[in-house]
Each structure stands twice: as structure tokens, then as C-alpha cells.
Design an enzyme around this catalytic site. Structure first.
Site, PDB file in Angstrom:
ATOM      1  N   ASP A  14     -32.130  67.745  21.696  1.00  0.00           N
ATOM      2  CA  ASP A  14     -31.040  68.616  21.255  1.00  0.00           C
ATOM      3  C   ASP A  14     -31.410  70.015  21.303  1.00  0.00           C
ATOM      4  O   ASP A  14     -32.635  70.398  20.745  1.00  0.00           O
ATOM      5  CB  ASP A  14     -30.277  68.345  19.803  1.00  0.00           C
ATOM      6  CG  ASP A  14     -29.014  69.090  19.497  1.00  0.00           C
ATOM      7  OD1 ASP A  14     -28.439  69.556  20.212  1.00  0.00           O
ATOM      8  OD2 ASP A  14     -28.637  68.907  18.404  1.00  0.00           O
ATOM      9  N   ASP A 108     -25.757  70.603  25.914  1.00  0.00           N
ATOM     10  CA  ASP A 108     -27.107  71.048  25.261  1.00  0.00           C
ATOM     11  C   ASP A 108     -27.584  69.817  24.508  1.00  0.00           C
ATOM     12  O   ASP A 108     -28.642  69.866  23.576  1.00  0.00           O
ATOM     13  CB  ASP A 108     -27.025  72.084  24.449  1.00  0.00           C
ATOM     14  CG  ASP A 108     -26.037  71.768  23.376  1.00  0.00           C
ATOM     15  OD1 ASP A 108     -25.184  70.934  23.341  1.00  0.00           O
ATOM     16  OD2 ASP A 108     -26.364  72.434  22.129  1.00  0.00           O
ATOM     17  N   GLU A 109     -27.367  68.590  24.930  1.00  0.00           N
ATOM     18  CA  GLU A 109     -27.756  67.463  23.981  1.00  0.00           C
ATOM     19  C   GLU A 109     -27.464  66.173  24.694  1.00  0.00           C
ATOM     20  O   GLU A 109     -26.654  65.988  25.734  1.00  0.00           O
ATOM     21  CB  GLU A 109     -26.602  67.297  22.870  1.00  0.00           C
ATOM     22  CG  GLU A 109     -26.854  66.379  21.913  1.00  0.00           C
ATOM     23  CD  GLU A 109     -25.763  66.623  20.889  1.00  0.00           C
ATOM     24  OE1 GLU A 109     -25.976  65.394  19.963  1.00  0.00           O
ATOM     25  OE2 GLU A 109     -24.970  67.253  20.792  1.00  0.00           O
TER      26      GLU A 109
END
Lengths: 428, 374
Positions: A14, A108-109
Site C-alpha cells: 500500500d 496505489d494498492e
């Protein structure tokens, strides 16, 4: 490939304050200042904020007005989705160095299944360290990694790995948190039930009425009781999760079925000539998005809704991959020319389906016999130069925004360039 | 008709003829079988499809002349199932009997049926050295188009009389193979014929199966419609392809910006290895990316669902770093076609054709268009 048994094969990676961190990366003058990325409209919310902003109590999804009140000194930015997408693709490339089994959750993860990577890179904790250092090296951004037996544990662990906001600047977190199988229940049970997937505010409230606040309290409930309370599916699922049982495999990215844009007209259009520029406009945006997401398609679909709400679709499939806006426009226009628009068109849609990632789509086998064509007519719209033109358009848009450049057909007298854009109202 | 034959010899003859026996006979209307004819001690088996006829002959112990039309697949399977040794065959009006040892098969035959034959050109022909010619066919036939759905002329190999001799050219529009035979004159000067690659593939197969006899010759003659290849014990007659073969000379770049020299065997082995990750489907093939750089080349195949494969090879390369992607199957085809130990790959840019050749092997060139990747 499934992470299973007692092996710590699931990583949850993350990025830390992703949008805000990218803004700081691109503009170092923002460093150590509270940065908020989010919408500007009356109902806008915070999409991302730096740790400096968080220290004042600003949180993601908080209404922008409240965020500004809490942190008047914050630099508020509208967000550049294209840029975040670009960085996200770089992130994906880094992941690919370690494993092909990547399940992106958002820009983003992502979850990584590293069950096949140990021989090359060592145990999971070592892989997590390498991922972090490669992300730092390649993207100059920070991320936190959770390692566990399952997606549930890995995801909760990455949260523990995060830095903590404080008035004196963010306190660095551990960066990597590994939860061993024998530690799982001790890790899980003290948490609020809201930490589990499937527990929203409503379910949380219902559980609260039974005095269940923590995962441990939920685990103490009889499975049958939980099923009666929340329904068979959700109850059973939460019972399993509360005991750390999460069998969901990390699934490599699934490709969307289609990418398209639609336009509803203020008044019905009865003329092919009126509709054609709209086809070009929609195709232009579809092509841009297709290329931005790294996909190609093989089918162009045209959708028409008439004044009486009757809807028709027309499709044309190609043998090879398709990524040129012009080619999409040409095929959609061809489909349009076969339709009687006399009754009046209320809505027009252009989409591309049979999608596949460009990287695997095999690209396009060039033909020797097309060389003649290219040399004779370098200015032809479908010549090899066209791809370069579109790449240039994409680059200009990535830097200056979607409206910076576009096909001439789309320019309207008095209104300038109207480019169809996704998420004009991204965050309200 | 009645004869005794050696099982291996008979099988080879039947199998050779069956290569032309139309499997899609229902569509083409051709006879669904092999015509077997005995004249004293010579047995002739003829298989035919609309564009190709193969006549194969062998010596047998003949007892009674005659002719019979037998179902291709069934009869080759029967003879193949026999153990080595003597096979007895007797053909009548309605049935044919095949026996070996204690096994006996009685097969219905198509009474009175005849298979189609192509007119044999009356022209006088010339002899081609079998081994050399077949080696050229091996190098060129691979570049022809496999099916004729798009352009029938690309399913052919162009045989062309040049100033220096004979040239074979084939292209499926993605790659282009040239082979020159200096001093070999098979055609009138300045003329050219389009011979179906399928027929030439059979010629090549038969020569390469035979003993490596350097003196063996292939008789070749043609008319405007048909061409005939006479090999030892086998005659192949094929219809020529009509149409205009593309003017391929113009497609060959006059110069190249960069040149890689690398061991052909190492390159082929590396390519076969990284190809394990290639996903091949009807429309789309994963490309192999060649990154040329000072001191060598790196081969990479990337398939997100399966993974990636990378292999670096040392070689001689000078110039800017450049990445060009190719269809791995087409690339390997070219590399394997060459004979030289040293492979030379010449490139201009990722959108222009690359040339594969062997060091010191000037008679063969393989031009390949790249795959455009993002």
C-alpha cells in the site's frame, strides 16, 4: 497459483498517501507541508492527504470544507489522475519483478502472491524488503507492506506498517509487518469488527446491539447465531474471517470487459452529419483511455438510443488489436452510416471490447506489403505516422490535460475544443 | 489384380501417394481414395486432390495386372498394422483383400471409379540436383502463407529465372525468404512460375527422407497450368497458382543501421527457451523482445499471467541500444532456416524489416517484419 497452508505467501503493498506523495514528488516545494488532493466542487471530498495534513485531523473521504477548516494552511490540489495512473503503472512494473500474480486493488494498492518467488528472492519478509527498496529506488515513493497467510491478514498488517501522523511530523512506521500464523488470532481479535471485509456501518450497528465490538467478540459467537443475525452468507463469511480463515486467492488483474463513452444530447439529433463529430469525439476519448490503461481491444461497438428510448447496438470486430483513436472513429463511423438516424438520436455511445493488456496482446504484427503503402502516402491518416501522432497527443494530454489537444473535428465554433473526459467530476 | 509385396515398401508407397489424397473429398468432389495399379512387377499408387497429384511406384511380385480404387486412410492403416514381412493383395470388382500372416482384411472398393489426374505438361524438362534444391525448399517454403483465405499467390513459392540462375521466393507478407541457386537454370530466362508451397513441401520431404545421395536429380518441367517433379519412384504434379506475386525486391532495405553477429546455435537455443512463456492463440502471439546493445542482445518474453523469461547472449553489436519485438515463431523459422554457424541480424528501427542471414551464406536471406509493441 494459490497461497495456501501455513506459508506467508501473501503480500499487501500500500503506497503511503499516494496522490499527495506524487504531488510532493513532482513539486519538491510541497515537501513537509500539509497537502490535500481532492475535488473543488461544492460536494467535494478529500481523495488523499499528506501526513502533515493528517496530523491536523484531515482524513480521506472527509468533506473538503471540513478539511479546509481543520487545516487552513493546507495546499489543496485538484489531482491529476493521468499522472497517478502513470506512476501506478511503474509500480506494477516493480511488482512484476517479483511475481506475476498481482491483484491490484486500486492505483496505489495491490496483493502479491509470492509463493513461486522464494527460490529467487528468499522468504516473504525479504521479498517485502526488496519490494520496498525497489519502489523507493524506481519511483522515489514510500510504501508499506503487510505479510501474512491470507489477504485478510496481509491487508490489516500493512496498515500496522504505516507511518503515524503527529504534530511534529510523521513518525515512521515499521514499513513491514509480518503476522505469523500462530500470531494471527492475537493480531485479529482485539480489532474493531469494522476492520473486516463485509462489515459496513449497518452491519456494525447490528452487531453492536448484540454487544459485539471486536473481532474477538464476534469469533466467540456461535456460527449459527451469527448466520441468524446477519444472514447465512455474510454471517458464515464473517465467522470464518473472525477465526482468520480467508481462502480467497490472490487473483491476477482482470481486464474490464469494455471501455466506452456515451453522450446524451440536449435535443435529439436527426442527421448523420451532426452525429459524426460526436463519434470522433467519443472515439478520441475511448482511444486515449484505452492507451492510458495499457489495453487494446478488437471490437468496436456503437450504441444508439432514439427519442423513444429504443436502443440499438452495432459491432465490428477486427482480427488484430486496436488502439488507434482514428481507427476506432473510422469503424464507429462506418457502423453509424448503416443506421437510419431519421427518428432522432438521443444518446450515442462508442466503446471498445474484447480487451486485452497491450503487453500480452502481442502488439501488432507489421506487414511487409504495407511498407509500399506507407512510403507512397506518409500523410495518410492510417499510415504508420498516425501511431506517432497519437502517442504525441497522449503525451501532451498527460502533461497539460485532456483539453490541451484534440482532433479538429471536435472543435466547435464558439465553444473551442470539447474533449469527452472521464471523471470530470472525479471527487464531487 | 494380385501381388505380393514387402510390407515396409508397400506402406511407404501408399503413404507417399496418400499425401495428395484429398481429405476434404466431399467438398472437392475428388475420389476419396488411392488408385492402385499393377503392371507386371511395378505397383503404382496415385493420390490426388484438386491441385496436386502424387504417383508413387515400387517393385512387387506381380501375379495378375489390374487396377483398384481403395479408401486411403483405411488401407494405409491396415498395411501399417501388419508386421514386417510379406503382404498379399488381391483386388476385384467389389472388394480388395489384404493379408499378412494370419490376418486378413476384406475392404469394399469403389467399382469403376477413377481419380482425377492433372494433364502432364508435354514440354521437355531439366534436371535439378535433388539435395541442393531440397535444401533451398526447406529454407523458403516456410515463409509461404499456409492457407489461401487471403491471397492465393502467397501460398506459392515463386520460381524465377534471374541473370545468375534460379531464385526461389516466398512470403506470407510478414516474412520473406529468398534463395538463389547460382548457375541453375530451370526456367526460360526472365520467366517465373508460382508453384504451390504444399507441393514443394512434398518434394522437399521426399528428398530429405531418401538417402543423402548427392548425385540424385529431380526432373522438372512445366506448362502454363501445371508443373511436374520427377523423383526416384515418385512423380508430383501440381497445378500452378495464377496471379501476381508481389514485387518483393523493393521491400528489401538497401542498408541497415545496426548489425548483430551472434552464434546461431546459442541464439536458437535461447529463443526456444524463452519461447516457453509465449502464449499462442488464433489471432495473437506474445512477441519476443530483442534488446540489442553493445556486446550482445537480450531476449525477453513477458506474459503477465504466466511470468517472464529473459536471456542475454554475447555477440558483436555496435550502435545505439534498440529494442525490436518479433513473432517468436517467425524469428525461429528464420534462424533455423540458415546453415551458417554465425547468425547476422541487421535492423533499422522497430517499425522496419530486419534481415536474417548467415555469415558466408550469401545465397539465402530472410526478411522479417517486427511486431509493434507499446
Amino acid at each position: 497459483m494459490t497461497a495456501s497452508g501455513d506459508r506467508l505467501d501473501v503480500l499487501h503493498v500500500d503506497m503511503d498517501c499516494f496522490f499527495a506523495a506524487v504531488e510532493v514528488l513532482d513539486d519538491p516545494s510541497l515537501e513537509r507541508r500539509p497537502v490535500i488532493v481532492g475535488g473543488t466542487g461544492p460536494r467535494a471530498v478529500v481523495a488523499s492527504c499528506s501526513y502533515e495534513a493528517r496530523a491536523t485531523g484531515v482524513r480521506s473521504a472527509m468533506p473538503m470544507g471540513e478539511a479546509r477548516r481543520r487545516c487552513p494552511s493546507a495546499v489543496v490540489l485538484p489531482g491529476r489522475h493521468d499522472r497517478y495512473g502513470e506512476v501506478s503503472r511503474g509500480l506494477h512494473e516493480v511488482f512484476l519483478e517479483f511475481t506475476p500474480v498481482i491483484e491490484p486493488i486500486s492505483l496505489d494498492e495491490a496483493f502479491l502472491d509470492v509463493s513461486g518467488s522464494h527460490r529467487l528472492f528468499g522468504p516473504s519478509e525479504e521479498i517485502a524488503r526488496r519490494v520496498r527498496s525497489r519502489v523507493r529506488e524506481v519511483l522515489r515513493l514510500e510504501c508499506s507492506v503487510g505479510v501474512g497467510r491470507s489477504k485478510l491478514i496481509a491487508k490489516l498488517a500493512s496498515r500496522e506498517a504505516k507511518p503515524r501522523p503527529s504534530a511534529g511530523g510523521p513518525e515512521p512506521g515499521p514499513g513491514i509487518v509480518v503476522v505469523l500464523p500462530e500470531e494471527e488470532l492475537a493480531f485479529l481479535h482485539p480489532r474493531p469488527v469494522g476492520d473486516l471485509w463485509g462489515v459496513g456501518p449497518k452491519t456494525g450497528e447490528r452487531l453492536l446491539r448484540y454487544g459485539v465490538r471486536t473481532v474477538g467478540e464476534m469469533a466467540a459467537l456461535d456460527k449459527a447465531a451469527l448466520e441468524r443475525l446477519l444472514g447465512r452468507a455474510l454471517g458464515g463469511q464473517l465467522h470464518d474471517l473472525s477465526w482468520g480463515r480467508d481462502e480467497r486467492p490472490v487473483q491476477a488483474a482482470t481486464v474490464p470487459k469494455s471501455i466506452g463513452h456515451e453522450e446524451t444530447f440536449p435535443s435529439d439529433r436527426h442527421d448523420q452529419a451532426e452525429l459524426l463529430p460526436e463519434v470522433v469525439r467519443l472515439a478520441d476519448s475511448v482511444g486515449s483511455r484505452l492507451r492510458a490503461t495499457g489495453l487494446t481491444g478488437r471490437t468496436v461497438n456503437l450504441k444508439l438510443r432514439f427519442g423513444d428510448f429504443s436502443t440499438i447496438t452495432r459491432a465490428h470486430s477486427l482480427p488484430g488489436p486496436l488502439f488507434s483513436s482514428l481507427e476506432i472513429a473510422r469503424l464507429a463511423a462506418e457502423l453509424l452510416s448503416g443506421v437510419d438516424v431519421g427518428p432522432g438520436v438521443r444518446l450515442l455511445g462508442v466503446s471498445v471490447s474484447s480487451l486485452e493488456p497491450l503487453a500480452t496482446a502481442g502488439g501488432r504484427q507489421l506487414s511487409l506489403l504495407d511498407l509500399d503503402r506507407a512510403e507512397e502516402a506518409p500523410r495518410r491518416a492510417d499510415g504508420p505516422l498516425r501511431a506517432e501522432v497519437e502517442a504525441a497527443v497522449d503525451a501532451i494530454r498527460a502533461r497539460y490535460g485532456a483539453h490541451a489537444v484534440g482532433p479538429a473535428t471536435v472543435v466547435e465554433a464558439g465553444r473551442g475544443l470539447r474533449v469527452k473526459e472521464l471523471g470530470d467530476q472525479q471527487w464531487g | 489384380m494380385r501381388f505380393r509385396a514387402d510390407r515396409d515398401t508397400l506402406l511407404e508407397t501408399l503413404v507417399t501417394a496418400s499425401r495428395a489424397s484429398a481429405s476434404r473429398s466431399a467438398l472437392s468432389g475428388a475420389a476419396p481414395g488411392l488408385q492402385i495399379t499393377l503392371r507386371s512387377n511395378v505397383l503404382e499408387a496415385v493420390g490426388s486432390d484438386p491441385d496436386l497429384v502424387i504417383e508413387a511406384r515400387c517393385e512387387v511380385a506381380g501375379e495378375q495386372d489390374g487396377t483398384v480404387l481403395v479408401p486411403t486412410r483405411l488401407v494405409t492403416d491396415i498395411v501399417r498394422s501388419f508386421e514386417s514381412g510379406a503382404v498379399s493383395v488381391a483386388g476385384g470388382e467389389e472388394e480388395a483383400r489384404f493379408s499378412a500372416g494370419r490376418a486378413e482384411f476384406v475392404v469394399r472398393v469403389a467399382a469403376g471409379a477413377e481419380i482425377t489426374r492433372l494433364s502432364s505438361p508435354e514440354t521437355s524438362g531439366i534436371d535439378l540436383p535433388a539435395v541442393t534444391f531440397a535444401d533451398g525448399l526447406r529454407q523458403v517454403v516456410r515463409a509461404a502463407l499456409a492457407d489461401d483465405s487471403r491471397a492465393p499467390q502467397l501460398t506459392a513459392v515463386q520460381m524465377q529465372a534471374t541473370e545468375k540462375g534460379l531464385r526461389l521466393v516466398a512470403t506470407d507478407s510478414y516474412r520473406l525468404a529468398f534463395r538463389d541457386f547460382e548457375g541453375m537454370s530451370a526456367l526460360e530466362e526472365g520467366s517465373q512460375v508460382l508453384v504451390p508451397a504444399k507441393a514443394l513441401g512434398e518434394v522437399q520431404r521426399l528428398v530429405s527422407q531418401a538417402k543423402d545421395d548427392q548425385d540424385e536429380m529431380i526432373g522438372f518441367r512445366h506448362s502454363d497450368l501445371d508443373a511436374v517433379f520427377d523423383l526416384d519412384g515418385v512423380r508430383i504434379t501440381t497445378r500452378l497458382v495464377r496471379g501476381q506475386f508481389p514485387d518483393v525486391d523493393r521491400l528489401v532495405p538497401s542498408s541497415y543501421a545496426y548489425r548483430l553477429r551472434v552464434s546461431r546455435e546459442d541464439f536458437a537455443s535461447a529463443l526456444r527457451r524463452v519461447r516457453l512463456l509465449v502464449r499462442d492463440s488464433k489471432d495473437i502471439t506474445t512477441p519476443v523482445r530483442l534488446s540489442f546493445r553493445e556486446g550482445g542482445v537480450e531476449l525477453q518474453v513477458l506474459t503477465p499471467e504466466s511470468g517472464r523469461a529473459v536471456e542475454a547472449l554475447e555477440g558483436e553489436f555496435s550502435g545505439e541500444d534498440i529494442m525490436i519485438a518479433f513473432n517468436p515463431g517467425y524469428l525461429l523459422d528464420g534462424v533455423e532456416a540458415l546453415r551458417s554457424d554465425l547468425l547476422v541480424i541487421e535492423v533499422n528501427d522497430p517499425g522496419k524489416p530486419a534481415l536474417l542471414r548467415g555469415e558466408g551464406e550469401d545465397e539465402y536471406r530472410y526478411l522479417l517484419m517486427p511486431v509493434k509493441v507499446s
